[in-house]
Scaffold this motif. Structure first.
Motif, PDB file in Angstrom:
ATOM      1  N   VAL A 212       0.849  -1.195   0.000  1.00 19.21           N
ATOM      2  CA  VAL A 212       0.000   0.000   0.000  1.00 19.21           C
ATOM      3  C   VAL A 212       0.884   1.244   0.000  1.00 19.21           C
ATOM      4  O   VAL A 212       1.867   1.317   0.753  1.00 19.21           O
ATOM      5  CB  VAL A 212      -0.933   0.023   1.223  1.00 19.21           C
ATOM      6  CG1 VAL A 212      -1.779   1.296   1.238  1.00 19.21           C
ATOM      7  CG2 VAL A 212      -1.838  -1.207   1.228  1.00 19.21           C
ATOM      8  N   VAL A 213       0.521   2.213  -0.845  1.00 19.94           N
ATOM      9  CA  VAL A 213       1.278   3.458  -0.973  1.00 19.94           C
ATOM     10  C   VAL A 213       0.319   4.633  -0.983  1.00 19.94           C
ATOM     11  O   VAL A 213      -0.748   4.557  -1.599  1.00 19.94           O
ATOM     12  CB  VAL A 213       2.125   3.467  -2.268  1.00 19.94           C
ATOM     13  CG1 VAL A 213       2.788   4.839  -2.473  1.00 19.94           C
ATOM     14  CG2 VAL A 213       3.177   2.372  -2.235  1.00 19.94           C
ATOM     15  N   SER A 214       0.690   5.710  -0.295  1.00 20.63           N
ATOM     16  CA  SER A 214      -0.049   6.969  -0.388  1.00 20.63           C
ATOM     17  C   SER A 214       0.837   8.020  -1.030  1.00 20.63           C
ATOM     18  O   SER A 214       2.038   8.092  -0.744  1.00 20.63           O
ATOM     19  CB  SER A 214      -0.493   7.471   0.993  1.00 20.63           C
ATOM     20  OG  SER A 214      -1.615   6.757   1.458  1.00 20.63           O
ATOM     21  N   GLY A 215       0.253   8.810  -1.918  1.00 19.34           N
ATOM     22  CA  GLY A 215       0.954   9.940  -2.519  1.00 19.34           C
ATOM     23  C   GLY A 215       0.318  11.220  -2.035  1.00 19.34           C
ATOM     24  O   GLY A 215      -0.917  11.354  -2.048  1.00 19.34           O
ATOM     25  N   TRP A 216       1.138  12.172  -1.599  1.00 19.31           N
ATOM     26  CA  TRP A 216       0.645  13.436  -1.042  1.00 19.31           C
ATOM     27  C   TRP A 216       1.148  14.617  -1.861  1.00 19.31           C
ATOM     28  O   TRP A 216       2.350  14.753  -2.104  1.00 19.31           O
ATOM     29  CB  TRP A 216       1.114  13.596   0.399  1.00 19.31           C
ATOM     30  CG  TRP A 216       0.485  12.642   1.364  1.00 19.31           C
ATOM     31  CD1 TRP A 216       0.896  11.372   1.649  1.00 19.31           C
ATOM     32  CD2 TRP A 216      -0.660  12.886   2.177  1.00 19.31           C
ATOM     33  NE1 TRP A 216       0.079  10.807   2.587  1.00 19.31           N
ATOM     34  CE2 TRP A 216      -0.889  11.709   2.932  1.00 19.31           C
ATOM     35  CE3 TRP A 216      -1.522  13.980   2.351  1.00 19.31           C
ATOM     36  CZ2 TRP A 216      -1.949  11.598   3.842  1.00 19.31           C
ATOM     37  CZ3 TRP A 216      -2.569  13.870   3.250  1.00 19.31           C
ATOM     38  CH2 TRP A 216      -2.775  12.685   3.982  1.00 19.31           C
ATOM     39  N   ASP A 217       0.217  15.451  -2.302  1.00 17.07           N
ATOM     40  CA  ASP A 217       0.547  16.731  -2.933  1.00 17.07           C
ATOM     41  C   ASP A 217       0.254  17.811  -1.906  1.00 17.07           C
ATOM     42  O   ASP A 217      -0.872  17.907  -1.397  1.00 17.07           O
ATOM     43  CB  ASP A 217      -0.298  16.944  -4.194  1.00 17.07           C
ATOM     44  CG  ASP A 217       0.235  18.081  -5.046  1.00 17.07           C
ATOM     45  OD1 ASP A 217       1.357  17.954  -5.557  1.00 17.07           O
ATOM     46  OD2 ASP A 217      -0.475  19.093  -5.191  1.00 17.07           O
ATOM     47  N   LEU A 218       1.242  18.607  -1.590  1.00 20.19           N
ATOM     48  CA  LEU A 218       1.170  19.508  -0.444  1.00 20.19           C
ATOM     49  C   LEU A 218       0.551  20.856  -0.786  1.00 20.19           C
ATOM     50  O   LEU A 218       0.555  21.285  -1.937  1.00 20.19           O
ATOM     51  CB  LEU A 218       2.568  19.703   0.138  1.00 20.19           C
ATOM     52  CG  LEU A 218       3.274  18.390   0.522  1.00 20.19           C
ATOM     53  CD1 LEU A 218       4.729  18.655   0.860  1.00 20.19           C
ATOM     54  CD2 LEU A 218       2.564  17.712   1.688  1.00 20.19           C
ATOM     55  N   ALA A 219       0.041  21.519   0.245  1.00 23.00           N
ATOM     56  CA  ALA A 219      -0.569  22.842   0.093  1.00 23.00           C
ATOM     57  C   ALA A 219       0.305  23.860   0.808  1.00 23.00           C
ATOM     58  O   ALA A 219       0.433  23.817   2.028  1.00 23.00           O
ATOM     59  CB  ALA A 219      -1.988  22.851   0.665  1.00 23.00           C
TER      60      ALA A 219
ATOM     61  N   GLY B 141      -7.011  28.408  -1.979  1.00 18.53           N
ATOM     62  CA  GLY B 141      -5.666  28.054  -2.394  1.00 18.53           C
ATOM     63  C   GLY B 141      -5.571  26.586  -2.758  1.00 18.53           C
ATOM     64  O   GLY B 141      -6.573  25.884  -2.900  1.00 18.53           O
ATOM     65  N   ASP B 142      -4.340  26.116  -2.934  1.00 17.20           N
ATOM     66  CA  ASP B 142      -4.138  24.715  -3.274  1.00 17.20           C
ATOM     67  C   ASP B 142      -4.650  23.808  -2.171  1.00 17.20           C
ATOM     68  O   ASP B 142      -4.714  24.180  -1.005  1.00 17.20           O
ATOM     69  CB  ASP B 142      -2.652  24.439  -3.497  1.00 17.20           C
ATOM     70  CG  ASP B 142      -2.131  25.087  -4.762  1.00 17.20           C
ATOM     71  OD1 ASP B 142      -2.958  25.429  -5.627  1.00 17.20           O
ATOM     72  OD2 ASP B 142      -0.909  25.254  -4.880  1.00 17.20           O
ATOM     73  N   TYR B 143      -4.986  22.603  -2.571  1.00 16.11           N
ATOM     74  CA  TYR B 143      -5.401  21.588  -1.615  1.00 16.11           C
ATOM     75  C   TYR B 143      -4.209  20.756  -1.161  1.00 16.11           C
ATOM     76  O   TYR B 143      -3.277  20.519  -1.932  1.00 16.11           O
ATOM     77  CB  TYR B 143      -6.403  20.632  -2.248  1.00 16.11           C
ATOM     78  CG  TYR B 143      -7.816  21.146  -2.380  1.00 16.11           C
ATOM     79  CD1 TYR B 143      -8.734  20.964  -1.349  1.00 16.11           C
ATOM     80  CD2 TYR B 143      -8.228  21.785  -3.542  1.00 16.11           C
ATOM     81  CE1 TYR B 143     -10.045  21.408  -1.485  1.00 16.11           C
ATOM     82  CE2 TYR B 143      -9.538  22.224  -3.681  1.00 16.11           C
ATOM     83  CZ  TYR B 143     -10.435  22.036  -2.646  1.00 16.11           C
ATOM     84  OH  TYR B 143     -11.729  22.480  -2.796  1.00 16.11           O
ATOM     85  N   LEU B 144      -4.249  20.314   0.086  1.00 12.34           N
ATOM     86  CA  LEU B 144      -3.463  19.165   0.487  1.00 12.34           C
ATOM     87  C   LEU B 144      -4.243  17.964  -0.044  1.00 12.34           C
ATOM     88  O   LEU B 144      -5.403  17.759   0.319  1.00 12.34           O
ATOM     89  CB  LEU B 144      -3.348  19.088   2.011  1.00 12.34           C
ATOM     90  CG  LEU B 144      -2.753  17.783   2.573  1.00 12.34           C
ATOM     91  CD1 LEU B 144      -1.280  17.668   2.204  1.00 12.34           C
ATOM     92  CD2 LEU B 144      -2.937  17.717   4.084  1.00 12.34           C
ATOM     93  N   ALA B 145      -3.641  17.199  -0.937  1.00 11.86           N
ATOM     94  CA  ALA B 145      -4.371  16.121  -1.614  1.00 11.86           C
ATOM     95  C   ALA B 145      -3.647  14.803  -1.425  1.00 11.86           C
ATOM     96  O   ALA B 145      -2.413  14.748  -1.376  1.00 11.86           O
ATOM     97  CB  ALA B 145      -4.508  16.432  -3.110  1.00 11.86           C
ATOM     98  N   LYS B 146      -4.445  13.729  -1.312  1.00  9.36           N
ATOM     99  CA  LYS B 146      -3.876  12.410  -1.090  1.00  9.36           C
ATOM    100  C   LYS B 146      -4.606  11.356  -1.907  1.00  9.36           C
ATOM    101  O   LYS B 146      -5.831  11.371  -2.027  1.00  9.36           O
ATOM    102  CB  LYS B 146      -3.982  12.024   0.382  1.00  9.36           C
ATOM    103  CG  LYS B 146      -3.354  10.663   0.695  1.00  9.36           C
ATOM    104  CD  LYS B 146      -4.020   9.971   1.860  1.00  9.36           C
ATOM    105  CE  LYS B 146      -5.404   9.469   1.488  1.00  9.36           C
ATOM    106  NZ  LYS B 146      -5.916   8.455   2.453  1.00  9.36           N
ATOM    107  N   VAL B 147      -3.833  10.449  -2.497  1.00  9.25           N
ATOM    108  CA  VAL B 147      -4.382   9.251  -3.135  1.00  9.25           C
ATOM    109  C   VAL B 147      -3.653   8.054  -2.537  1.00  9.25           C
ATOM    110  O   VAL B 147      -2.421   8.006  -2.532  1.00  9.25           O
ATOM    111  CB  VAL B 147      -4.205   9.276  -4.667  1.00  9.25           C
ATOM    112  CG1 VAL B 147      -4.604   7.923  -5.270  1.00  9.25           C
ATOM    113  CG2 VAL B 147      -5.034  10.391  -5.287  1.00  9.25           C
TER     114      VAL B 147
END
Length: 225
Positions: A49-56, A63-69
């Motif tokens: 299992v892996v999570s990828g995080w795009d930071l805000a 503004g930008d989201y903190l996003a996770k898949v």
């Protein structure tokens, strides 16, 4: 209404990298997002299992989201299954780090891939120093090419390797819709690859997640980093 709009949305200003015709074969109407996942009970030893995080960077509204898949990979079938999609706004640096920790407790990831361009490096450094999370850094800048960038996701989509939950009764179908909308709005504009919608944070989180899944495949094949 969403189905009709998503499937027929015109693409006049750019050429979509992930049109409905590419995404649709990977949608699974029988599956849904999950709040927790323990691969020891739900997946077995042949799954990671892996999570990828795009930071805000900004805490401002709009503004930008903190996003996770979060996704799993089944070594026997080769299928990548999205387990969770989520995003948040107006969170401080400390709140974002705590949230990343909390989600590791819920999904017990083998890798937590963090966006690590120059401005975002502080998140990875903090989490590496202050937690025991299995952090992997991933730089986004300058890598949007077929082999290592966002377009590389197309190869797996065309092979129907992804399983994307699309059950209408999913606990968080709104986030699935947001993810699909961002993907459809990601494409070429003036010879530049970018999200032409309001946000592309979920697409980038998906890319970070896939980077971790692919890296883990190499680890399993080689037996080491």
């Amino acid at each position: 209404m969403f189905d009709r709009e998503y499937k027929t949305k015109p693409r006049s200003s750019s050429s979509s990298l992930f049109p409905y015709t590419v995404m649709e074969p990977n949608l699974d109407e029988s599956s849904y997002l999950v709040e927790t996942f323990n691969k020891d009970y739900q997946g077995g030893q042949n799954m990671w299992v892996v999570s990828g995080w795009d930071l805000a960077w900004s805490e401002k509204a709009g503004g930008d989201y903190l996003a996770k898949v979060t996704a799993s990979f089944d070594m026997e079938t080769g299928i990548k299954t999205i387990l969770d999609i989520d995003r948040w706004q107006k969170l401080s640096f400390e709140q974002q780090c705590k949230l990343i920790e909390h989600h590791n407790e819920r999904y017990n990831e083998d890798l937590v891939v963090i966006e690590s361009d120059s401005a975002q490096m502080i998140w990875a450094q903090y989490l590496e120093q202050k937690t025991t999370l299995p952090i992997m850094r991933h730089r986004a800048g300058g890598k949007k090419d077929l082999q290592s960038g966002v377009p590389g996701l197309l190869m797996d989509l065309e092979r129907k390797v992804w399983r994307i939950p699309y059950n209408k009764k999913s606990r968080n179908m709104d986030n699935v819709k947001a993810f699909l909308t961002e993907a459809e709005a990601f494409g070429w504009k003036n010879d530049k690859l970018e999200g032409v919608g309001e946000h592309d944070d979920l697409v980038m989180a998906w890319w970070h997640c896939n980077f971790g899944l692919e890296r883990y495949k190499k680890i399993a094949s080689w037996g080491a980093y």
